[in-house]
Design a protein around this motif. Structure first.
Motif, PDB file in Angstrom:
ATOM      1  N   TYR A 146       0.908  -0.828   0.644  1.00  0.00           N
ATOM      2  CA  TYR A 146      -0.340  -0.180  -0.466  1.00  0.00           C
ATOM      3  C   TYR A 146       0.394   1.451   0.008  1.00  0.00           C
ATOM      4  CZ  TYR A 146       0.041   0.402   5.298  1.00  0.00           C
ATOM      5  OH  TYR A 146       0.922   0.028   6.496  1.00  0.00           O
ATOM      6  N   ASP A 147       2.288   0.698  -0.171  1.00  0.00           N
ATOM      7  CA  ASP A 147       3.249   2.452   0.082  1.00  0.00           C
ATOM      8  C   ASP A 147       3.049   2.478  -2.037  1.00  0.00           C
ATOM      9  OD1 ASP A 147       4.217   0.139  -0.834  1.00  0.00           O
ATOM     10  OD2 ASP A 147       6.765   0.711  -0.044  1.00  0.00           O
ATOM     11  N   GLY A 148       3.987   3.766  -2.350  1.00  0.00           N
ATOM     12  CA  GLY A 148       4.394   3.736  -3.825  1.00  0.00           C
ATOM     13  C   GLY A 148       5.672   4.391  -4.132  1.00  0.00           C
ATOM     14  N   LEU A 161      -0.968   3.293  -9.635  1.00  0.00           N
ATOM     15  CA  LEU A 161      -0.851   1.891  -9.670  1.00  0.00           C
ATOM     16  C   LEU A 161      -0.911   1.109  -8.827  1.00  0.00           C
ATOM     17  CD1 LEU A 161      -0.953  -0.624 -11.937  1.00  0.00           C
ATOM     18  CD2 LEU A 161       1.620  -0.549 -11.317  1.00  0.00           C
ATOM     19  N   MET A 162      -0.136   1.004  -7.617  1.00  0.00           N
ATOM     20  CA  MET A 162      -0.378   0.896  -6.236  1.00  0.00           C
ATOM     21  C   MET A 162      -1.429   1.306  -5.423  1.00  0.00           C
ATOM     22  SD  MET A 162       2.128   2.859  -7.593  1.00  0.00           S
ATOM     23  CE  MET A 162       4.070   2.400  -7.531  1.00  0.00           C
ATOM     24  N   ALA A 163      -2.635   2.054  -5.920  1.00  0.00           N
ATOM     25  CA  ALA A 163      -3.290   2.113  -4.908  1.00  0.00           C
ATOM     26  C   ALA A 163      -4.577   1.586  -5.649  1.00  0.00           C
ATOM     27  CB  ALA A 163      -3.586   3.468  -5.282  1.00  0.00           C
ATOM     28  N   LEU A 164      -4.618   1.005  -7.135  1.00  0.00           N
ATOM     29  CA  LEU A 164      -5.542   0.090  -7.715  1.00  0.00           C
ATOM     30  C   LEU A 164      -5.180  -1.564  -6.837  1.00  0.00           C
ATOM     31  CD1 LEU A 164      -7.191  -0.185  -9.562  1.00  0.00           C
ATOM     32  CD2 LEU A 164      -5.625  -0.660 -11.564  1.00  0.00           C
ATOM     33  N   GLN A 165      -4.034  -1.810  -6.648  1.00  0.00           N
ATOM     34  CA  GLN A 165      -3.863  -2.893  -6.536  1.00  0.00           C
ATOM     35  C   GLN A 165      -4.445  -3.343  -4.833  1.00  0.00           C
ATOM     36  OE1 GLN A 165       0.369  -3.753  -7.061  1.00  0.00           O
ATOM     37  NE2 GLN A 165       0.885  -3.401  -4.375  1.00  0.00           N
ATOM     38  N   THR A 166      -4.340  -2.662  -4.202  1.00  0.00           N
ATOM     39  CA  THR A 166      -4.874  -2.272  -2.508  1.00  0.00           C
ATOM     40  C   THR A 166      -6.410  -2.071  -3.076  1.00  0.00           C
ATOM     41  OG1 THR A 166      -2.686  -1.030  -2.435  1.00  0.00           O
ATOM     42  CG2 THR A 166      -4.900  -1.411  -0.765  1.00  0.00           C
ATOM     43  N   ALA A 167      -6.498  -0.961  -4.290  1.00  0.00           N
ATOM     44  CA  ALA A 167      -8.799  -1.018  -3.854  1.00  0.00           C
ATOM     45  C   ALA A 167      -9.200  -3.119  -4.524  1.00  0.00           C
ATOM     46  CB  ALA A 167      -8.867  -0.039  -4.742  1.00  0.00           C
ATOM     47  N   ILE A 168      -8.255  -3.104  -5.623  1.00  0.00           N
ATOM     48  CA  ILE A 168      -8.442  -4.342  -5.631  1.00  0.00           C
ATOM     49  C   ILE A 168      -8.453  -5.504  -4.309  1.00  0.00           C
ATOM     50  CG2 ILE A 168      -7.481  -6.966  -6.928  1.00  0.00           C
ATOM     51  CD1 ILE A 168      -6.872  -4.227  -9.322  1.00  0.00           C
ATOM     52  N   GLN A 169      -7.572  -4.980  -3.568  1.00  0.00           N
ATOM     53  CA  GLN A 169      -7.794  -6.308  -2.614  1.00  0.00           C
ATOM     54  C   GLN A 169      -8.782  -6.393  -1.392  1.00  0.00           C
ATOM     55  OE1 GLN A 169      -4.533  -5.313   0.836  1.00  0.00           O
ATOM     56  NE2 GLN A 169      -4.172  -7.798   0.866  1.00  0.00           N
ATOM     57  N   LEU A 170      -8.855  -5.093  -1.253  1.00  0.00           N
ATOM     58  CA  LEU A 170     -10.071  -4.845  -0.244  1.00  0.00           C
ATOM     59  C   LEU A 170     -11.307  -5.106  -1.006  1.00  0.00           C
ATOM     60  CD1 LEU A 170      -8.949  -1.634   1.298  1.00  0.00           C
ATOM     61  CD2 LEU A 170      -8.862  -3.743   1.891  1.00  0.00           C
ATOM     62  N   GLN A 171     -11.461  -4.874  -2.042  1.00  0.00           N
ATOM     63  CA  GLN A 171     -12.890  -5.532  -2.453  1.00  0.00           C
ATOM     64  C   GLN A 171     -12.920  -6.907  -2.770  1.00  0.00           C
ATOM     65  OE1 GLN A 171     -14.248  -2.101  -1.846  1.00  0.00           O
ATOM     66  NE2 GLN A 171     -15.719  -3.756  -3.433  1.00  0.00           N
ATOM     67  N   THR A 172     -11.929  -7.775  -3.290  1.00  0.00           N
ATOM     68  CA  THR A 172     -11.676  -9.040  -2.929  1.00  0.00           C
ATOM     69  C   THR A 172     -12.188  -9.454  -2.031  1.00  0.00           C
ATOM     70  OG1 THR A 172     -10.215  -9.123  -4.585  1.00  0.00           O
ATOM     71  CG2 THR A 172     -10.195 -11.375  -3.475  1.00  0.00           C
ATOM     72  N   LEU A 173     -11.698  -9.206  -0.320  1.00  0.00           N
ATOM     73  CA  LEU A 173     -11.979  -9.731   0.801  1.00  0.00           C
ATOM     74  C   LEU A 173     -13.403  -9.686   1.166  1.00  0.00           C
ATOM     75  CD1 LEU A 173     -12.243  -9.920   3.445  1.00  0.00           C
ATOM     76  CD2 LEU A 173     -11.097  -7.325   3.831  1.00  0.00           C
ATOM     77  N   LYS A 174     -13.995  -8.038   0.380  1.00  0.00           N
ATOM     78  CA  LYS A 174     -15.518  -8.439   0.536  1.00  0.00           C
ATOM     79  C   LYS A 174     -16.215  -9.209  -0.301  1.00  0.00           C
ATOM     80  CE  LYS A 174     -15.007  -2.627   0.996  1.00  0.00           C
ATOM     81  NZ  LYS A 174     -14.416  -1.688   0.288  1.00  0.00           N
ATOM     82  N   GLY A 175     -15.341  -9.437  -1.573  1.00  0.00           N
ATOM     83  CA  GLY A 175     -16.793 -10.367  -2.219  1.00  0.00           C
ATOM     84  C   GLY A 175     -16.169 -11.531  -1.411  1.00  0.00           C
TER      85      GLY A 175
END
Length: 373
Positions: free
Chosen positions: A236-238, A250-264
Motif C-alpha cells: 500500500y506504499d507507493g 497503480l499501487m492504489a489500484l492493487q490495494t483497492a482490488i485486494q480490499l474489494q476481493t476481501l469484501k467479495g
C-alpha cells in the motif's frame, strides 16, 4: 459453464465486489489520502483504512511494526531575490546515488533561465543560472549531467499544463549514478512566472528511518479447520521519481482490488475450505523491506515454533543493547562528560561492564573516523 462441483457457486457477490464501479470507489478513497510514501500522513491513513476494513470484515488481524530508510525532503521552497517565499511548491528528485539535495541555510541564489538549444549555442557562461525545463517544450535536453557539466547551479523541472501531464519516463534519468550534490527539483507550473528573474532555491533532503506496519488479516475457512491457506497480498506504499510526491495510482489500484476481493470472499466464508490471508505490506518500494520482514517473522514452513523462539531471543537481546546505548547517551547530558577527564572517568566507573565496553568501542570508532577519514 461452471465446472463440475462448482455448479452451486453463486458468483453474484464477487462480481458485485470487484465490479469496475466498486473497485473505482475504493481506489478513489485510497487516492484521497494523498501522497503515500512511507512515513507520510497519507501512508499512515491508508494503513488505518486497511486495518479498519479487515476488522469490519471479521478477520483475525495481526500488525507487524517495522521501519525502512528513505530520502525525505526537509525543506522545499522558492523565494524571490529579497527572500520572500513564492507560492510555488517544489519537490526534490531522488538522490544522486546516495547524495540527496543539500544546500546552505541561506539557500542558493541565481537567475532562472528557460533552457533551449539556442541558449546552449549562444551563451558563454552558465555561472549563477538555474536551468528551467518546461516539459511542454520539445527537443530539450533532460539529463542533469549536461547541466551540471555546463556550470548551472541546479535544474528546475515543470510542465506548463500541469504535473499530471509530466511524461515520467522522460525524467527517469534525473538522478545521477554518482554521489554529486547537484540540485534537481520538480516545481508547479507557477514557477514559469519567475523566468529570467533572480530566485533563491531552498531544497534540502536527507535519509531518515520512517515507520510502517504490515497488516495481515485471516479469513478463516468456514468448512472446518484448514491446513492450507491462500495469500492475497498488496503493497500500500507507493514509489515515485520524486520521493515526497507519490500519488502512485497503480499501487492504489492493487490495494483497492485486494480490499474489494476481501469484501467479495467474505460472503463465501461459510463454504471456504482454505483460510485466506490478506497481507498489506508497508514499505515494499524500499528494497522490499516489508515483505522481507514478514517472511523473516513467520520463518520456514514447519519451523514456526523455532522461529518464534529466535525472535523472542532477538527481542530480549535488542532490549539489553538499547538499555546500554541509553545509559551511555544519558551521560552526554552532563556538560563535564567527555570534556573534563576526571569527571568523565568517574562517570565511567558507574557503567555496567557491557555498557562500558560499548562506550569504549564507539569512542575508538568515532575518533578513528574523525582523525583518519
Amino acid at each position: 459453464p461452471p465446472e463440475e462441483g462448482h455448479k452451486a457457486y453463486d458468483r453474484a457477490a464477487m462480481r458485485a465486489a470487484i465490479s469496475p464501479e466498486a473497485v473505482g470507489n475504493e481506489f478513489a478513497a485510497i487516492s484521497a489520502f494523498g501522497s503515500r510514501a512511507a512515513g507520510q500522513p497519507g501512508h499512515a491513513d491508508t494503513a488505518r483504512h486497511i486495518q479498519a476494513t479487515f476488522e469490519a470484515a471479521g478477520l483475525e488481524v495481526f500488525v507487524q511494526e517495522q521501519a525502512a530508510v528513505r530520502p525525505v525532503q526537509t525543506e522545499g521552497a522558492v523565494a524571490d531575490a529579497e527572500g520572500r517565499t513564492l507560492p510555488v511548491k517544489i519537490w526534490s528528485f531522488m538522490p544522486n546515488h546516495l547524495q540527496p539535495n543539500s544546500m546552505p541555510a541561506a539557500g542558493l541564489k541565481g537567475r532562472l533561465v528557460r533552457t533551449s538549444k539556442e541558449l546552449f549555442e549562444t551563451a558563454r557562461s552558465f555561472d549563477g543560472l538555474f536551468a528551467l525545463i518546461d516539459l511542454n517544450d520539445t527537443g530539450i535536453a533532460i539529463s542533469p549531467q549536461a547541466y551540471a557539466e555546463a556550470g548551472f547551479r541546479g535544474v528546475i523541472v515543470t510542465h506548463a499544463k500541469g504535473l499530471d501531464q509530466v511524461p515520467w519516463s522522460v525524467v527517469s534519468n534525473m538522478s545521477l549514478k554518482i554521489p554529486v550534490n547537484f540540485p534537481r527539483v520538480m516545481a508547479e507550473p507557477a514557477i514559469l512566472a519567475q523566468e529570467n528573474k533572480e530566485i533563491i532555491l531552498h531544497a534540502n533532503a536527507r535519509f531518515e528511518q520512517v515507520p510502517g506496519r504490515n497488516i495481515a488479516g485471516i479469513l478463516k475457512a468456514g468448512a472446518g479447520p484448514a491446513d492450507e491457506a491462500v495469500v492475497v497480498s498488496a503493497s500500500y506504499d507507493g514509489y515515485s521519481l520524486i520521493p515526497d510526491y507519490v500519488p502512485s495510482s497503480l499501487m492504489a489500484l492493487q490495494t483497492a482490488i485486494q480490499l474489494q476481493t476481501l469484501k467479495g470472499l467474505r460472503e463465501y466464508a461459510p463454504t471456504l475450505r482454505r483460510d485466506v490471508v490478506f497481507l498489506a505490506t508497508a514499505n515494499d518500494y524500499m528494497a522490499r523491506e516489508s515483505t522481507n520482514a514478514f517472511l523473516q517473522a513467520i520463518g520456514r514452513c514447519g519451523e514456526t515454533d523455532k522461529r518464534g523462539a529466535e525472535l523472542r531471543a532477538k527481542k530480549e537481546a535488542n532490549a539489553v543493547a538499547l538499555a546500554q546505548v541509553r545509559a551511555v547517551a544519558a551521560c552526554f547530558e552532563a556538560p563535564t562528560f567527555f570534556t573534563d577527564i576526571p569527571a568523565t572517568l568517574k562517570t565511567l566507573e558507574t557503567f555496567e561492564p557491557a555498557a562500558a565496553k560499548l562506550f569504549v568501542e564507539q569512542q575508538k570508532y568515532a575518533i578513528k573516523r574523525l582523525v583518519f577519514s
